[in-house]
Scaffold this motif. Structure first.
Motif, PDB file in Angstrom:
ATOM      1  N   PHE A 263       0.822  -1.209   0.000  1.00 11.82           N
ATOM      2  CA  PHE A 263       0.000   0.000   0.000  1.00 11.82           C
ATOM      3  C   PHE A 263       0.858   1.262   0.000  1.00 11.82           C
ATOM      4  N   LEU A 264       1.924   1.273   0.780  1.00 12.86           N
ATOM      5  CA  LEU A 264       2.761   2.463   0.865  1.00 12.86           C
ATOM      6  C   LEU A 264       3.448   2.758  -0.470  1.00 12.86           C
ATOM      7  N   THR A 265       3.888   1.692  -1.154  1.00 16.08           N
ATOM      8  CA  THR A 265       4.500   1.889  -2.467  1.00 16.08           C
ATOM      9  C   THR A 265       3.475   2.408  -3.466  1.00 16.08           C
ATOM     10  N   GLY A 266       2.261   1.848  -3.409  1.00 20.84           N
ATOM     11  CA  GLY A 266       1.199   2.344  -4.279  1.00 20.84           C
ATOM     12  C   GLY A 266       0.886   3.805  -4.013  1.00 20.84           C
ATOM     13  N   LEU A 267       0.846   4.190  -2.733  1.00 23.09           N
ATOM     14  CA  LEU A 267       0.600   5.586  -2.375  1.00 23.09           C
ATOM     15  C   LEU A 267       1.722   6.478  -2.891  1.00 23.09           C
ATOM     16  N   LYS A 268       2.964   5.977  -2.789  1.00 23.08           N
ATOM     17  CA  LYS A 268       4.102   6.746  -3.290  1.00 23.08           C
ATOM     18  C   LYS A 268       3.985   6.978  -4.789  1.00 23.08           C
ATOM     19  N   HIS A 269       3.533   5.975  -5.532  1.00 18.86           N
ATOM     20  CA  HIS A 269       3.367   6.130  -6.974  1.00 18.86           C
ATOM     21  C   HIS A 269       2.310   7.182  -7.298  1.00 18.86           C
ATOM     22  N   VAL A 270       1.290   7.300  -6.450  1.00 15.64           N
ATOM     23  CA  VAL A 270       0.235   8.281  -6.688  1.00 15.64           C
ATOM     24  C   VAL A 270       0.741   9.701  -6.475  1.00 15.64           C
ATOM     25  N   VAL A 271       1.541   9.923  -5.448  1.00 17.20           N
ATOM     26  CA  VAL A 271       1.940  11.289  -5.085  1.00 17.20           C
ATOM     27  C   VAL A 271       3.285  11.700  -5.670  1.00 17.20           C
ATOM     28  N   SER A 272       4.086  10.740  -6.159  1.00 18.09           N
ATOM     29  CA  SER A 272       5.441  11.069  -6.606  1.00 18.09           C
ATOM     30  C   SER A 272       5.505  12.110  -7.726  1.00 18.09           C
ATOM     31  N   PRO A 273       4.573  12.145  -8.698  1.00 16.52           N
ATOM     32  CA  PRO A 273       4.672  13.186  -9.726  1.00 16.52           C
ATOM     33  C   PRO A 273       4.539  14.597  -9.162  1.00 16.52           C
ATOM     34  N   PHE A 274       3.932  14.723  -7.993  1.00 14.42           N
ATOM     35  CA  PHE A 274       3.706  16.037  -7.405  1.00 14.42           C
ATOM     36  C   PHE A 274       4.815  16.474  -6.448  1.00 14.42           C
ATOM     37  N   VAL A 275       5.631  15.528  -5.972  1.00 15.07           N
ATOM     38  CA  VAL A 275       6.588  15.878  -4.925  1.00 15.07           C
ATOM     39  C   VAL A 275       8.027  15.476  -5.226  1.00 15.07           C
ATOM     40  N   SER A 276       8.269  14.482  -6.069  1.00 16.69           N
ATOM     41  CA  SER A 276       9.636  13.965  -6.158  1.00 16.69           C
ATOM     42  C   SER A 276      10.154  13.717  -7.561  1.00 16.69           C
ATOM     43  N   GLU A 277       9.316  13.674  -8.582  1.00 12.66           N
ATOM     44  CA  GLU A 277       9.777  13.306  -9.918  1.00 12.66           C
ATOM     45  C   GLU A 277       9.783  14.507 -10.847  1.00 12.66           C
ATOM     46  N   GLY A 278      10.851  14.602 -11.676  1.00 10.76           N
ATOM     47  CA  GLY A 278      10.912  15.634 -12.697  1.00 10.76           C
ATOM     48  C   GLY A 278      11.401  16.969 -12.176  1.00 10.76           C
ATOM     49  N   SER A 279      11.416  17.960 -13.067  1.00 15.05           N
ATOM     50  CA  SER A 279      11.883  19.298 -12.727  1.00 15.05           C
ATOM     51  C   SER A 279      10.853  20.046 -11.888  1.00 15.05           C
ATOM     52  N   LYS A 280      11.272  21.184 -11.343  1.00 13.80           N
ATOM     53  CA  LYS A 280      10.353  22.007 -10.549  1.00 13.80           C
ATOM     54  C   LYS A 280       9.179  22.487 -11.393  1.00 13.80           C
ATOM     55  N   ARG A 281       9.478  22.824 -12.631  1.00 16.63           N
ATOM     56  CA  ARG A 281       8.405  23.298 -13.510  1.00 16.63           C
ATOM     57  C   ARG A 281       7.383  22.186 -13.753  1.00 16.63           C
ATOM     58  N   ARG A 282       7.879  20.958 -13.975  1.00 18.60           N
ATOM     59  CA  ARG A 282       6.971  19.844 -14.211  1.00 18.60           C
ATOM     60  C   ARG A 282       6.104  19.573 -12.999  1.00 18.60           C
ATOM     61  N   LYS A 283       6.700  19.594 -11.809  1.00 21.90           N
ATOM     62  CA  LYS A 283       5.913  19.386 -10.592  1.00 21.90           C
ATOM     63  C   LYS A 283       4.901  20.506 -10.404  1.00 21.90           C
TER      64      LYS A 283
END
Length: 498
Positions: A263-283
């Protein structure tokens, strides 16, 4: 910048890695699967929109039987209504609306807690376990809910039994989980650009057109046969949906060879585009997109106040009239929706199309707030026909910025935001309607227009950040690395590679 030899370096075919088992975006559109998605969406919508008017109007009838003393009730339910505000019957009529509206809100809230968790869990897991689960689980739950309502109507049971049906639907994900399956399948079977937006809109169009087609039929069905047979027909339709999914859907989109995430990994996949992946502009673009979507959905979560408003003064429409209007206005809008979207795509970007649709929605809400004749309501339908699905556009734009093995997680985030928006929106608009029904009946629609205006401003900011010289930076950061799994080094996913 990566060099070409690195991109071409692949592990031996005899020892595939889990990173390589991640699904790739297709080079061309798989129209057969898209057709299947729209078929099951049509069948599900038939079941839902046989059920929803039955709930609203059956509750209203039961409440009126308790509220009206003998001799004060109009002769026929939903056909005539009191128009003289000084009479006792008019006041009781307003009370019946308020009580019905409050009950609908309570039923809706009783399922949302479970629905939120289930959508987050199964939505993120679907990238590993496949899409069939997402179709089947909510369909089974909706069948149970339909059968409970049918039993209440047949045996005239206490309305509190309906809470059981709502909770069961929540525990199985409901319509939100079913939509995750549809949108994820569209993402799985379309290239990232152009067609994906039309595919997302097509699902929304299928829902709306089917709703419109069944609305007038449901109104006549209820008026001529009562509430039992429409409710039973809805339950039987969910059985058709289940059989269709089991017999037709080939579940070939799951990530082969990968163990199911927790569950925690699934939750991480849901929120990662908003907090940890890609450039600041992309987030920042992800945050702007999901915020505009949430505000737009919140502003449209008015529940059934439109039907209650039409049933009573100043329109006093019958259930049959409501059905005809709903069918005509929706069909008029959806017939134009995809051709209009395709025409606008040839001229402007998807975010600009979303801005256009928001402006049209605002105009439609303002006009409805001040409508008091049938002709003014027809004007509402004409103005509304010029809009395109804003939700579908935002989902498509963010989907294009997400790798193929995270599409289910992305759609889960949209689903969670949609559920939260409904949880907040329906009580809010219910309170506004109850508080203003005797003063200004259209106040709820003006509040909705204000929310859509705020969403428009956010989408404009999104369009500016994602256009021109900023576009290349956003695109280059839209394919985050696949996480390392069991000692396999992470490597960058190449969009569209096979």
């Amino acid at each position: 910048m990566e060099k070409q030899p690195l991109l071409n370096k692949e592990p031996p075919a005899t020892s595939p890695t889990k990173a390589d088992s991640a699904p790739k975006a297709p080079d061309k559109t798989r129209y057969g699967t898209l057709l299947f998605v729209n078929i099951v969406t049509c069948l599900w919508t038939l079941a839902q929109h046989l059920h929803s008017p039955v709930v609203t109007q059956y509750l209203y009838v039961r409440v009126k039987e308790e509220v009206y003393p003998n001799g004060t009730e109009p002769e026929k339910h939903n056909v005539t209504c009191f128009q003289n505000s000084s009479t006792e019957g008019f006041k009781l009529q307003e009370k019946a609306q308020q009580v019905t509206n409050a009950m609908q809100m309570q039923f809706s809230l009783s399922k949302t807690g479970c629905e939120l968790v289930v959508n987050l869990l199964l939505g993120s897991f679907s990238d590993y376990v496949g899409r069939r689960v997402l179709f089947m689980v909510p369909t089974i739950g909706y069948f149970c809910k339909n059968m409970i309502l049918t039993s209440i109507i047949f045996w005239n049971l206490d309305l509190k039994f309906y809470y059981v049906g709502e909770i069961l639907e929540g525990m199985t994900g409901g319509l939100s989980l079913f939509k995750i399956a549809c949108y994820a399948c569209v993402s799985d079977n379309t290239p990232a650009k152009g067609v994906r937006t039309l595919g997302m809109i097509a699902v929304d169009v299928t829902i709306a057109v089917t709703d419109a087609s069944i609305s007038s039929v449901t109104g006549v069905f209820i008026q001529n046969t009562g509430f039992f047979y429409p409710s039973l027909a809805s339950a039987l339709m969910t059985v058709v949906v289940m059989v269709t999914i089991m017999c037709i859907l080939s579940d070939n989109v799951k990530r082969k060879g990968a163990s199911c995430v927790n569950f925690l990994t699934g939750l991480k996949h849901v929120v990662s585009p908003f907090v940890s992946e890609g450039s600041k502009r992309r987030k920042a673009l992800f945050w702007l997109g999901i915020t505009s979507y949430s505000i737009f959905t919140l502003s449209g979560s008015t529940g059934d106040i439109g039907s209650l408003w039409q049933l009573n003064y100043p329109l006093c429409w019958s259930s049959e009239m409501i059905g005809y209007y709903s069918m005509a206005s929706t069909m008029f809008n959806q017939v134009l929706s995809i051709p209009l979207a395709r025409l606008l795509q040839s001229c402007v970007s998807d975010p600009v199309i979303a801005v256009w649709s928001c402006v049209v929605t605002i105009a439609s809400n303002v006009l409805q707030a001040f409508s008091y004749t049938n002709w003014m309501m027809y004007g509402v339908a004409i103005v509304g026909s010029l809009s395109v699905s804003v939700g579908g556009i935002i989902r498509s734009v963010l989907s294009q910025m997400t790798p193929p093995d995270r599409q289910g997680s992305l759609m889960a985030s949209f689903s969670v935001i949609g559920i939260v928006s409904v949880v907040l929106g329906e009580p809010m608009f219910s309170f506004i309607y109850r508080s203003t029904v005797l003063v200004m009946r259209g106040a709820s629609f003006l509040v909705s227009a204000g929310g859509h205006l705020l969403s428009t401003v956010i989408i404009i900011v999104f369009a500016v950040l994602s256009s021109g010289k900023n576009k290349q930076e956003v695109t280059s950061s839209s394919t985050p690395q696949i996480p390392e799994e069991e000692g396999v080094p992470a490597r960058r996913h190449v969009q569209g590679s096979e």
